[in-house]
Design a protein around this motif. Sequence first.
Motif, PDB file in Angstrom:
ATOM      1  N   PRO A 421       0.799  -1.234   0.000  1.00 33.20           N
ATOM      2  CA  PRO A 421       0.000   0.000   0.000  1.00 33.20           C
ATOM      3  C   PRO A 421       0.832   1.284   0.000  1.00 33.20           C
ATOM      4  CG  PRO A 421      -0.979  -1.587   1.498  1.00 33.20           C
ATOM      5  CD  PRO A 421       0.321  -2.177   1.048  1.00 33.20           C
ATOM      6  N   TYR A 425      -1.195   2.537  -2.953  1.00 31.95           N
ATOM      7  CA  TYR A 425      -2.444   3.152  -2.491  1.00 31.95           C
ATOM      8  C   TYR A 425      -2.831   4.348  -3.362  1.00 31.95           C
ATOM      9  CZ  TYR A 425      -5.830   5.641   0.365  1.00 31.95           C
ATOM     10  OH  TYR A 425      -6.954   6.311   0.802  1.00 31.95           O
ATOM     11  N   ILE A 426      -1.889   5.257  -3.609  1.00 34.19           N
ATOM     12  CA  ILE A 426      -2.211   6.469  -4.398  1.00 34.19           C
ATOM     13  C   ILE A 426      -2.521   6.109  -5.850  1.00 34.19           C
ATOM     14  CG2 ILE A 426      -1.368   8.714  -5.170  1.00 34.19           C
ATOM     15  CD1 ILE A 426       0.291   8.890  -2.641  1.00 34.19           C
ATOM     16  N   ARG A 428      -3.783   3.329  -6.981  1.00 38.48           N
ATOM     17  CA  ARG A 428      -5.086   2.639  -6.975  1.00 38.48           C
ATOM     18  C   ARG A 428      -6.205   3.669  -6.735  1.00 38.48           C
ATOM     19  NH1 ARG A 428      -2.656  -0.698  -9.259  1.00 38.48           N
ATOM     20  NH2 ARG A 428      -2.109  -2.800  -8.560  1.00 38.48           N
ATOM     21  N   LEU A 429      -5.916   4.664  -5.913  1.00 41.94           N
ATOM     22  CA  LEU A 429      -6.912   5.696  -5.597  1.00 41.94           C
ATOM     23  C   LEU A 429      -7.309   6.464  -6.869  1.00 41.94           C
ATOM     24  CD1 LEU A 429      -8.329   6.853  -3.021  1.00 41.94           C
ATOM     25  CD2 LEU A 429      -6.561   8.612  -2.989  1.00 41.94           C
ATOM     26  N   LEU A 430      -6.350   6.600  -7.783  1.00 45.45           N
ATOM     27  CA  LEU A 430      -6.608   7.321  -9.023  1.00 45.45           C
ATOM     28  C   LEU A 430      -6.941   6.393 -10.187  1.00 45.45           C
ATOM     29  CD1 LEU A 430      -3.900  10.127  -8.804  1.00 45.45           C
ATOM     30  CD2 LEU A 430      -6.312  10.231  -8.184  1.00 45.45           C
TER      31      LEU A 430
END
Length: 432
Positions: A421, A425-426, A428-430
Amino acid sequence: MLTIVFWDVILLIVLLMFSVPLPYCFGGALLFMSFFGDVSMKSMMLWAFDQMINPVLLASPMFILAGILMGGSGIAKKLLDFVDVFIGHIKGGLGVVCAVTCAIIGAISGSGFTGVAATGPIMIPRMVEQGYPRGFSTSLLAVSSILGLLIPPSAIMILYGWVTETSILACFLSTLGPGLLITALLSIVNLVWAKKFDLKLETREVILQRRKEIVPRTIVALPALLMPVIILGGIYGGIFTATEAAAVSAVYAIPIGFFVYKGFRGGNFFPLLRSSASAIGSIMTMILFCLMLSQTYVMLKVPQAIVEIVYSLTDNTTVLLILINLFLFVVGMVINDATGMILVAPLLLPLMKQLGIDPIHFAAIMGVNLAMGGVTPPYASILYLGMRIGNCSFQEILGPTLVFLIIGYVPVVFLTTFWSPLSLYIPRLLGF
């Protein structure tokens, strides 16, 4: 055939150890494969030139140009003054200013050298004057400058995305978490260590005067602060590509340097352009030969052989990832980050996929390892540049550098590897 590849790698290592210029090292390894490996250099050359005209690759020289122009334009000094007004008066705050400014410059230039070249002549004398040891100041600057390889946009992430056909924007985002964490750790180590130094702190009257300068310095720094906003906002907002962002950053630095900060004067602009052209020509030649050698290994099915050899040793994923990190660290110690990225990424990616590692996650793993190699001898080009600018000996800089690496970098290397992550994480967030 693997025996020929083995001796080719030995030849490459020997040439590197004797400090032969990098293009000649890879050219020699290619000639060896041509004579003994039954590889057609004509087909390799045609393939490589076809790859070199890819517009994505143009981003690297443009960011190099932007970084050199930024150093001569006065942008770096205004960023230093801006950060200094907020935390420079705290004991150890000047070291934090150094780390944070290098991270911001990394967000503009995508290079580790720019942080050293642009801020070193300003930052090191200021830290020494306040009471920091010269070796400590130079070490902190050099180690912080490699954040330029991690804080997006990053030149080596452009190369990784290009050679592995992975989204460059996702690669940028993968190293953002590790880069910010390293910035925080270096700042904390500096604050703790600074308690041992007899620093000359500012008086209350100076601090009160400094607070009055917050608004004026912020206004003055706005053109410099807009640079990363334009670059990153444009890329992440889908306004332009990484290549276009690199061109915009180079063009933006010119009027800022001439008309706002007036750093371009006295005939220094054209020498900077000549210096940029020389650096870009050298790097692009190296990339051409390195690309050809990497493709030669791929054609000879070296990646598949690596997978088979590694799995014959152990099938424990944790052990394999530790070994891969050690290998990447050693690669970073002997060759520069761009070369390591182009040469190693295509070879190891099949193995990482076998281990279930996402290509975006692998981008972050390679990034933090190769960045650390930039300040780890024998290669350590960024460290040596810092020594020249800081006018200090290797003995003075070695101790602080080891501490910064062991506390500020090594934990992040393992955290990046084993806690996905942090890097995913970032992206996947976008939606990547």
